[in-house]
Design a protein around this motif. Structure first.
Motif, mmCIF file in Angstrom:
data_model
loop_
_atom_site.group_PDB
_atom_site.id
_atom_site.type_symbol
_atom_site.label_atom_id
_atom_site.label_comp_id
_atom_site.label_asym_id
_atom_site.label_seq_id
_atom_site.Cartn_x
_atom_site.Cartn_y
_atom_site.Cartn_z
ATOM 1 N N ALA A 36 -37.398 20.540 99.106
ATOM 2 C CA ALA A 36 -35.956 20.676 98.916
ATOM 3 C C ALA A 36 -35.408 21.853 99.718
ATOM 4 C CB ALA A 36 -35.636 20.857 97.435
ATOM 5 N N GLU A 37 -34.187 21.687 100.228
ATOM 6 C CA GLU A 37 -33.517 22.741 100.972
ATOM 7 C C GLU A 37 -32.165 23.006 100.325
ATOM 8 O OE1 GLU A 37 -33.047 21.867 105.094
ATOM 9 O OE2 GLU A 37 -35.105 21.148 105.296
ATOM 10 N N LEU A 38 -31.826 24.271 100.194
ATOM 11 C CA LEU A 38 -30.519 24.649 99.690
ATOM 12 C C LEU A 38 -29.532 24.604 100.841
ATOM 13 C CD1 LEU A 38 -28.643 25.732 97.489
ATOM 14 C CD2 LEU A 38 -29.368 28.034 98.152
ATOM 15 N N ARG A 39 -28.474 23.838 100.672
ATOM 16 C CA ARG A 39 -27.439 23.759 101.703
ATOM 17 C C ARG A 39 -26.126 24.219 101.099
ATOM 18 N NH1 ARG A 39 -28.661 18.807 105.702
ATOM 19 N NH2 ARG A 39 -30.882 19.213 105.873
ATOM 20 N N VAL A 40 -25.677 25.363 101.556
ATOM 21 C CA VAL A 40 -24.441 25.949 101.062
ATOM 22 C C VAL A 40 -23.346 25.602 102.056
ATOM 23 C CG1 VAL A 40 -23.306 28.113 100.446
ATOM 24 C CG2 VAL A 40 -25.746 27.818 100.004
ATOM 25 N N PRO A 41 -22.222 25.058 101.570
ATOM 26 C CA PRO A 41 -21.143 24.716 102.508
ATOM 27 C C PRO A 41 -20.666 25.949 103.262
ATOM 28 C CG PRO A 41 -20.568 24.096 100.240
ATOM 29 C CD PRO A 41 -21.879 24.793 100.195
ATOM 30 N N ALA A 42 -20.316 25.747 104.508
ATOM 31 C CA ALA A 42 -19.837 26.850 105.339
ATOM 32 C C ALA A 42 -18.525 27.386 104.781
ATOM 33 C CB ALA A 42 -19.635 26.374 106.767
ATOM 34 N N LYS A 43 -18.419 28.685 104.758
ATOM 35 C CA LYS A 43 -17.191 29.340 104.311
ATOM 36 C C LYS A 43 -16.516 29.942 105.532
ATOM 37 C CE LYS A 43 -18.055 29.039 99.803
ATOM 38 N NZ LYS A 43 -17.209 28.553 98.780
ATOM 39 N N GLN A 44 -15.211 30.061 105.443
ATOM 40 C CA GLN A 44 -14.459 30.680 106.517
ATOM 41 C C GLN A 44 -13.749 31.900 105.955
ATOM 42 O OE1 GLN A 44 -11.898 28.000 108.580
ATOM 43 N NE2 GLN A 44 -10.905 29.605 109.763
ATOM 44 N N THR A 67 -15.205 33.226 94.443
ATOM 45 C CA THR A 67 -15.719 31.873 94.229
ATOM 46 C C THR A 67 -14.837 31.126 93.228
ATOM 47 O OG1 THR A 67 -17.972 32.560 94.738
ATOM 48 C CG2 THR A 67 -17.721 30.540 93.443
ATOM 49 N N ARG A 68 -14.422 31.818 92.166
ATOM 50 C CA ARG A 68 -13.550 31.175 91.170
ATOM 51 C C ARG A 68 -12.194 30.814 91.767
ATOM 52 N NH1 ARG A 68 -16.255 34.772 88.145
ATOM 53 N NH2 ARG A 68 -14.614 36.346 88.171
ATOM 54 N N ILE A 69 -11.651 31.685 92.603
ATOM 55 C CA ILE A 69 -10.388 31.362 93.273
ATOM 56 C C ILE A 69 -10.577 30.125 94.141
ATOM 57 C CG2 ILE A 69 -8.725 32.150 95.011
ATOM 58 C CD1 ILE A 69 -9.134 35.013 93.896
ATOM 59 N N ASN A 70 -11.689 30.068 94.876
ATOM 60 C CA ASN A 70 -11.969 28.910 95.725
ATOM 61 C C ASN A 70 -12.095 27.638 94.896
ATOM 62 O OD1 ASN A 70 -12.731 28.034 98.571
ATOM 63 N ND2 ASN A 70 -14.450 27.242 97.378
ATOM 64 N N GLN A 71 -12.780 27.724 93.744
ATOM 65 C CA GLN A 71 -12.942 26.552 92.880
ATOM 66 C C GLN A 71 -11.598 26.040 92.372
ATOM 67 O OE1 GLN A 71 -15.642 28.290 90.043
ATOM 68 N NE2 GLN A 71 -17.453 27.459 91.061
ATOM 69 N N LEU A 72 -10.724 26.954 91.984
ATOM 70 C CA LEU A 72 -9.401 26.539 91.520
ATOM 71 C C LEU A 72 -8.583 25.906 92.639
ATOM 72 C CD1 LEU A 72 -8.538 29.498 89.171
ATOM 73 C CD2 LEU A 72 -8.803 27.116 88.519
ATOM 74 N N LEU A 73 -8.657 26.478 93.820
ATOM 75 C CA LEU A 73 -7.950 25.885 94.963
ATOM 76 C C LEU A 73 -8.513 24.499 95.285
ATOM 77 C CD1 LEU A 73 -7.574 29.026 97.241
ATOM 78 C CD2 LEU A 73 -5.739 27.810 96.026
ATOM 79 N N ARG A 74 -9.830 24.346 95.179
ATOM 80 C CA ARG A 74 -10.443 23.038 95.436
ATOM 81 C C ARG A 74 -9.971 22.008 94.405
ATOM 82 N NH1 ARG A 74 -13.887 20.945 98.407
ATOM 83 N NH2 ARG A 74 -14.631 22.905 99.275
ATOM 84 N N GLN A 75 -9.933 22.399 93.133
ATOM 85 C CA GLN A 75 -9.468 21.480 92.089
ATOM 86 C C GLN A 75 -8.023 21.057 92.343
ATOM 87 O OE1 GLN A 75 -10.169 23.410 88.339
ATOM 88 N NE2 GLN A 75 -12.377 23.143 88.462
ATOM 89 N N TYR A 76 -7.189 22.004 92.745
ATOM 90 C CA TYR A 76 -5.802 21.689 93.053
ATOM 91 C C TYR A 76 -5.728 20.725 94.232
ATOM 92 C CZ TYR A 76 -0.925 22.131 94.355
ATOM 93 O OH TYR A 76 0.373 21.844 94.672
#
Length: 84
Positions: A36-44, A67-76
Motif C-alpha cells: 500500500a502507498e499513501l497518496r496525499v492530494p496535492a495542496k496549493q 485542514t478543517r477550513i479546507n474540509q469545510l470549503l470542500r463540503q461547500y
C-alpha cells in the motif's frame, strides 16, 4: 458521471458495526499493507484574507485548523456542485 449507489445508507447508518454483514468483503492481509502507498492530494499554497474572529475561532479548535477550513470549503463546493 458516477452511477448512483444501490446501498441503503439510512438503514446502514442505523446499524451497529457488528450487525453489518461484511462477509462479501475479503479481509486485507499483510501483503496488501506491505504494498500500500499513501497518496496525499496535492495542496496549493495561497494567501487568503479571513475575518480575524473567524481565523481565531478555527485556531482555538487546535492543530489542523487549515485542514478543517479546507474540509469545510470542500463540503461547500460539493454541495454547490450537487445543486446543478
Amino acid at each position: 458521471m458516477t452511477k448512483p449507489s444501490k446501498t441503503d445508507w439510512s438503514h446502514l447508518a442505523q446499524q451497529d458495526d457488528p450487525e453489518i454483514d461484511t462477509s462479501d468483503i475479503p479481509e486485507l492481509g499483510e501483503a496488501f499493507f506491505r504494498q500500500a502507498e499513501l497518496r496525499v492530494p496535492a495542496k496549493q499554497t495561497v494567501t487568503i484574507r479571513l475575518d480575524a474572529d473567524v481565523l481565531a475561532w478555527f485556531k482555538d479548535q487546535g492543530a489542523g485548523y487549515q485542514t478543517r477550513i479546507n474540509q469545510l470549503l470542500r463540503q461547500y463546493m460539493q454541495a454547490q456542485q450537487n445543486r446543478r
